[in-house]
Motif scaffolding. Structure first.
Motif, PDB file in Angstrom:
ATOM      1  N   GLU B  43       0.815  -1.211   0.000  1.00 41.88           N
ATOM      2  CA  GLU B  43       0.000   0.000   0.000  1.00 41.88           C
ATOM      3  C   GLU B  43       0.856   1.271   0.000  1.00 41.88           C
ATOM      4  O   GLU B  43       0.467   2.287  -0.592  1.00 41.88           O
ATOM      5  CB  GLU B  43      -0.880  -0.007   1.255  1.00 41.88           C
ATOM      6  N   MET B  86      -9.019  -0.339   4.058  1.00 40.14           N
ATOM      7  CA  MET B  86      -9.618  -0.666   5.372  1.00 40.14           C
ATOM      8  C   MET B  86     -10.686   0.338   5.787  1.00 40.14           C
ATOM      9  O   MET B  86     -11.264   0.231   6.868  1.00 40.14           O
ATOM     10  CB  MET B  86      -8.526  -0.720   6.445  1.00 40.14           C
ATOM     11  N   LYS B 236       2.429 -14.719   1.555  1.00 40.57           N
ATOM     12  CA  LYS B 236       1.210 -14.227   0.896  1.00 40.57           C
ATOM     13  C   LYS B 236       1.222 -14.790  -0.524  1.00 40.57           C
ATOM     14  O   LYS B 236       2.172 -14.566  -1.274  1.00 40.57           O
ATOM     15  CB  LYS B 236       1.199 -12.690   0.852  1.00 40.57           C
ATOM     16  N   HIS B 259      -2.641 -12.330   3.903  1.00 42.70           N
ATOM     17  CA  HIS B 259      -1.862 -11.559   4.896  1.00 42.70           C
ATOM     18  C   HIS B 259      -0.739 -12.442   5.435  1.00 42.70           C
ATOM     19  O   HIS B 259      -0.944 -13.638   5.649  1.00 42.70           O
ATOM     20  CB  HIS B 259      -2.782 -11.113   6.033  1.00 42.70           C
ATOM     21  N   GLU B 260       0.407 -11.815   5.655  1.00 46.91           N
ATOM     22  CA  GLU B 260       1.554 -12.611   6.129  1.00 46.91           C
ATOM     23  C   GLU B 260       1.305 -13.217   7.503  1.00 46.91           C
ATOM     24  O   GLU B 260       1.930 -14.219   7.867  1.00 46.91           O
ATOM     25  CB  GLU B 260       2.829 -11.760   6.143  1.00 46.91           C
ATOM     26  N   GLY B 261       0.386 -12.627   8.264  1.00 49.63           N
ATOM     27  CA  GLY B 261       0.095 -13.153   9.600  1.00 49.63           C
ATOM     28  C   GLY B 261      -1.118 -14.068   9.613  1.00 49.63           C
ATOM     29  O   GLY B 261      -1.561 -14.492  10.693  1.00 49.63           O
ATOM     30  N   ASP B 263      -3.502 -17.285   9.425  1.00 44.84           N
ATOM     31  CA  ASP B 263      -3.253 -18.669   9.814  1.00 44.84           C
ATOM     32  C   ASP B 263      -3.897 -19.645   8.824  1.00 44.84           C
ATOM     33  O   ASP B 263      -3.930 -20.837   9.065  1.00 44.84           O
ATOM     34  CB  ASP B 263      -3.744 -18.935  11.243  1.00 44.84           C
ATOM     35  N   ARG B 264      -4.398 -19.130   7.727  1.00 42.39           N
ATOM     36  CA  ARG B 264      -5.015 -20.006   6.727  1.00 42.39           C
ATOM     37  C   ARG B 264      -5.194 -19.272   5.405  1.00 42.39           C
ATOM     38  O   ARG B 264      -5.134 -18.039   5.360  1.00 42.39           O
ATOM     39  CB  ARG B 264      -6.363 -20.499   7.231  1.00 42.39           C
ATOM     40  N   LYS B 291      -6.514  -6.639   6.832  1.00 44.03           N
ATOM     41  CA  LYS B 291      -5.506  -6.359   7.857  1.00 44.03           C
ATOM     42  C   LYS B 291      -6.136  -6.185   9.237  1.00 44.03           C
ATOM     43  O   LYS B 291      -5.532  -5.589  10.125  1.00 44.03           O
ATOM     44  CB  LYS B 291      -4.738  -5.085   7.459  1.00 44.03           C
ATOM     45  N   TYR B 292      -7.339  -6.680   9.389  1.00 42.16           N
ATOM     46  CA  TYR B 292      -8.023  -6.519  10.675  1.00 42.16           C
ATOM     47  C   TYR B 292      -7.245  -7.257  11.762  1.00 42.16           C
ATOM     48  O   TYR B 292      -6.906  -8.436  11.609  1.00 42.16           O
ATOM     49  CB  TYR B 292      -9.443  -7.067  10.579  1.00 42.16           C
ATOM     50  N   PHE B 293      -7.003  -6.545  12.849  1.00 45.58           N
ATOM     51  CA  PHE B 293      -6.085  -7.077  13.868  1.00 45.58           C
ATOM     52  C   PHE B 293      -6.513  -8.414  14.448  1.00 45.58           C
ATOM     53  O   PHE B 293      -5.685  -9.228  14.839  1.00 45.58           O
ATOM     54  CB  PHE B 293      -5.927  -6.037  15.000  1.00 45.58           C
ATOM     55  N   ALA B 294      -7.819  -8.653  14.496  1.00 47.71           N
ATOM     56  CA  ALA B 294      -8.280  -9.877  15.158  1.00 47.71           C
ATOM     57  C   ALA B 294      -8.443 -11.046  14.184  1.00 47.71           C
ATOM     58  O   ALA B 294      -8.690 -12.167  14.625  1.00 47.71           O
ATOM     59  CB  ALA B 294      -9.606  -9.603  15.862  1.00 47.71           C
ATOM     60  N   PRO B 296      -6.384 -11.326  10.792  1.00 49.48           N
ATOM     61  CA  PRO B 296      -5.617 -10.927   9.614  1.00 49.48           C
ATOM     62  C   PRO B 296      -5.727 -11.999   8.532  1.00 49.48           C
ATOM     63  O   PRO B 296      -5.668 -13.197   8.819  1.00 49.48           O
ATOM     64  CB  PRO B 296      -4.183 -10.791  10.133  1.00 49.48           C
ATOM     65  N   TYR B 300     -11.920  -7.490   5.794  1.00 49.42           N
ATOM     66  CA  TYR B 300     -12.671  -6.782   6.835  1.00 49.42           C
ATOM     67  C   TYR B 300     -14.072  -6.422   6.355  1.00 49.42           C
ATOM     68  O   TYR B 300     -15.012  -6.354   7.139  1.00 49.42           O
ATOM     69  CB  TYR B 300     -11.896  -5.518   7.236  1.00 49.42           C
TER      70      TYR B 300
END
Lengths: 517, 352
Positions: B43, B86, B236, B259-261, B263-264, B291-294, B296, B300
């Protein structure tokens, strides 16, 4: 008036609102809720985080943000899952009765999911200007001051006693000065102040009560170094009675008996005789059961209190401090002070060069004189025409504690209302004042106090339920206070301006909105 | 006992052995580690947002109001929004309606009919009727049931709702779930929607939270792809799985880890007429919106749509109460008696 949140939970004791993003409510903030013909005013009492995200996920996410392992994540501004829960406590319910607003203690709760908005000065339009108003400050919502003046009814506040409680540095003296300044407008409140720091009159260029436009007719100042036009402070020890001392000093039974003996024997000359060493009299005293050790102890105490140098058969005792006299000067001072108070004046006594005990003895003596006169007025049925009397007691627990329960100040605390005599008790230690006396104090001005024990005592003795205020009281800043009064339907948060600013801006046309209870 | 557990464990492990090269079962693209393409929309390199477009996400929610063996009333809501990266934009639409699905027996045949009731004339269509033995509706050789039929109404509404989402002016419409069509006439509806979207230059896609697609050997496809990506050290990525040769489905299927974080990875269906460049732009947009923190890695916009589409138990029970109030005591009692045929398990659960 913007929306700050919405009710999601609660009961009559407190409500929980979800705060609108970015509002940033603070402890002590006031909020309003409109519900048809009713308006509710609440106060923020606690703040809490709310989250609809599982705790484990929150910890994981915050960990990744904190440790930088996953920096590319965001918490959107309008995220619905993270919010603040704000606990609010009811202050007042305003109902429209016959077209005009009427405030009542909260007896209902707003509709579920009602919107909550910020407070506005117009929300207090139900309040009216009191008689004999004494400006105390401006209404306050948290740390924000509203443009709405708050007044006490001076007569009610004085007759039912007022307590000003705060830790050092939170603005007690400023509050007293502001109250006195306001009382001077009326010329119908006789208030006695033993000014131990000589800070109220305004000496050495400092602003003080002398700057009041009505000072000439409403203020009398007694001082050892009196300015032109003010009174020389000279107290003749003949005008003091033994019980003026026993009200304030801790004395043994034998010492009290000794004082009474001298008073019985020598009447107005009792101090002079006590302070004169006559060996030929010692035998006689012993025969009458007076111990010489008691006499000697009293001589030392009285000598220190009034700077009296011991005399003997050939040389009479003398007062080394010009404030006190044992001959003929100052014999009418106590009466003069009482006269001025009866004229509805503020009487300041410069107590900066005398000890606290001495100041209290003088205060007690004047108070007894006024009390005696007012008892007579009551008997004659003319009390109603007399000015309301107020006695400012700095460090009040010294004379209102358990040990002095029967002194003049305790008597006034309990019965003064019947005689139009009230106390303005100023202290940082409330816990040593007996509950019975605290219960008799109608108005409590509660300023910042970090001592939990003191806060709890104040909360217990307040006229309203302040159980949710403990942390708020601890956090009150200088000049901020909560006024809990039997004449108010809710505890009123106010901010009292600096006395110097008040003097600066004082003009006859100050006509902001008014509040009273 | 240990032998018994060992045998189970081995059986589980057997299902986790992935081949080096395979294809999704019924799909036309061969997959190996080279099929995985790294995606890395940055971005900060695109401050004007040229390489992304606005997303309108659609989701639906439903909760039963009352349920008997032969009819079910469901409170439904579909919702759409609009997001630029976002940031949520000033657009939202929702429909709320009650669907009633009932069993209709005609001779030896069984049909399910669904009608829609709405105060706001939301989701306007006539009675939906499906033959329980329709090939698209059957599960294997078993006829479809009421449970499956009742989802028709919401699914049809979600397709219809694309027209509302198009009003947002978004570049991409992302539906919750796949673009697979399951019911007779659903394909026709989908085609109409695709046509409408294409005419406006809008790409329709569907993102599934879960996937049951498996490889030709019967291994879970998502796990297979994740392993390939891990081997290449990609965080990603996207992979084009191709088109199903079996489904009535006008979409290409991708798997994307946004997203790099995350989990799936998620399954992403994209209307098959979308240009390659549009697909790239869609995936850029999804990255910038995931990129939502809860959670990722999950868009969103879909989280937001889920939030507003969700129908709470309380809402459904409120409607139920209103309906019961309108029934006579006799009818209400009869209804509750009929409902008991399905609630025996609830009683058992309450016994703990």
């Amino acid at each position: 008036m913007s929306t700050v949140g919405q009710i999601v939970k609660g009961n009559n004791a407190s409500l929980i609102i979800r705060e609108k993003k970015g509002v940033g409510l603070e402890l002590g903030d006031l909020v309003a809720i409109e519900d048809g013909a009713r308006r509710y005013i609440y106060m923020v009492s606690a703040l809490e985080y709310g989250s609809l995200v599982g705790e484990d996920r929150l910890f994981t996410s915050s960990g990744s943000m904190l440790e930088g392992t996953n920096p590319n994540i965001e918490i959107p501004d309008k995220d619905l899952r993270l919010f603040r829960k704000v606990y609010i406590n009811p202050l007042i319910e305003v109902r429209v009765v016959g077209g005009s607003p009427k405030a009542v203690s909260p007896r209902s709760i707003p509709s579920f999911l009602s919107k909550v908005r910020s407070i506005d000065r117009d929300d207090f339009s139900f309040l009216e200007r009191p008689k004999n108003e004494i400006f105390l400050g401006k209404l306050r919502s948290g740390t924000k001051t509203l443009d709405f003046d708050y007044y006490l009814n001076g007569e009610e506040a004085l007759s039912h006693h007022t307590l000003i409680s705060a830790q050092t540095g939170r603005g007690k003296s400023n509050m007293v000065k502001v109250m006195l300044w306001e009382a001077m407008r009326h010329n119908k409140f006789g208030i006695l102040v033993m000014d131990v720091h000589n800070e109220y009159f305004g000496v050495g260029g400092a602003k003080g009560l002398r700057n009041h436009p009505d000072a000439a007719k409403s203020l009398v100042y007694y001082s050892k170094n009196q300015p032109i036009g003010q009174k020389k402070l000279i107290i003749n020890l003949k005008s003091l009675k033994p019980w003026d001392l026993t009200d304030v000093l801790e004395l043994t039974e034998a010492q009290v008996g000794t004082l009474q003996h001298f008073y019985r024997e020598y009447k107005r000359d009792w101090v002079r005789e006590l302070m004169t060493d006559r060996p030929e009299r010692d035998g006689e005293l012993q025969v009458k059961g007076i111990q010489l050790i008691s006499v000697q102890t009293l001589r030392r105490k009285i000598g220190n209190l009034f700077k009296v140098k011991l005399g003997n058969t050939g040389v009479p005792p003398v007062c080394e401090d010009e404030i006190f006299n044992i001959e003929t000067m100052g014999e009418s001072t106590i009466n003069d002070i009482a006269d001025r108070m009866e004229e509805g004046k503020i009487v300041l006594i410069d107590g900066s060069s005398i000890s606290d005990e001495t100041g209290l003895i003088i205060t007690g003596a004047v108070t007894k004189e006024v009390f005696h006169r007012y008892e007579g007025y009551k008997d004659q049925g003319v009390l109603r025409d007399r000015p309301q009397i107020g006695i400012v007691l700095e460090e009040a627990p010294r004379v209102l504690g358990e040990a002095y329960g029967d002194n003049i100040f305790g008597k006034i605390a309990r019965e003064g209302r019947k005689y139009k005599i009230g106390l303005i008790a100023v202290t940082q230690i409330v816990s040593v004042i007996p509950p019975e006396i605290l219960a008799n104090i109608g108005t409590k001005i509660i300023m910042g106090n970090e001592m939990a024990q003191e806060r709890r005592r104040l909360i217990e003795s307040a006229s309203q339920d302040l159980s949710a205020y403990e942390q708020i009281i601890a956090g009150l800043d200088k000049g901020e206070s909560i006024v809990s009064s039997i004449f108010s339907k809710f505890p009123v948060p106010i901010y009292t301006p600096l006395f110097e600013d008040l003097v600066q801006e004082e003009t006859p046309q100050r006509k902001a909105d008014q509040v009273f209870f | 006992m240990e032998d018994y557990l060992d045998r189970i464990t081995n059986a589980v492990k057997e299902n986790l052995k992935f081949p080096e090269r395979t294809a999704a079962h019924g799909f036309n693209v061969s997959l190996n580690s080279e099929s995985i393409r790294e995606i890395n929309y940055d971005e900060s390199m695109d401050p004007e947002g040229v390489e992304v477009g606005a997303i309108s996400a659609i989701d639906g929610g439903s909760t039963p109001i009352l349920k008997t063996p032969s009819q079910e009333l469901v409170l439904n809501r579909v919702y759409c929004n609009k997001f630029d990266r976002m940031g949520k934009l000033e657009f939202a639409e929702r429909w709320m309606f009650i669907s009633r699905t009932k069993v209709v027996a005609e001779g030896s045949k069984v049909f399910f009919e669904t009608d829609v009731f709405s105060e706001e004339n939301a989701c306007p269509f006539g009675t939906l009727r499906v033959d329980s033995e329709d090939d698209n509706f059957k599960i294997g050789r078993t006829r479809g049931d009421l449970e499956r039929a009742k989802s028709m109404a919401r699914r049809f509404c979600e397709w219809n709702f694309v027209s509302e989402a198009l009003k947002s002016g978004a570049d991409f419409i992302v539906m919750d779930g796949s673009l697979q069509t399951a019911f007779t006439s659903e394909s026709e509806l989908a085609n109409t929607v695709y046509g409408e979207a294409s005419a406006r230059g809008v790409v329709v896609a569907g993102l599934s939270k879960s996937s049951t697609i498996y490889t030709e050997e019967g291994y879970p496809l998502a796990g297979f792809l994740d392993q390939l990506a891990r081997r290449r050290g990609l965080t990603k990525w996207m992979v084009d799985v191709g088109r199903s040769e079996e489904w009535a489905h006008r979409a290409k299927v991708f798997f994307v880890r946004l997203h790099e974080g995350a989990d799936r990875a998620f399954r992403l269906d994209v209307h098959d007429e979308a240009q390659e460049s549009s697909v790239v732009r869609l995936i850029n947009s999804l990255q910038s919106n995931s990129k939502y923190f809860a959670f990722p890695g999950y868009p969103y916009a879909l989280i937001d749509a889920h939030t507003y589409a969700k129908v709470s138990q309380e809402e459904a029970m409120h409607i139920r109460d209103l309906i019961l109030d309108r029934l006579s005591l006799e009818d209400a009692t009869r209804l509750e008696q009929v409902e008991r045929a399905l609630t025996g398990h609830d009683v058992l659960d309450e016994l703990r």
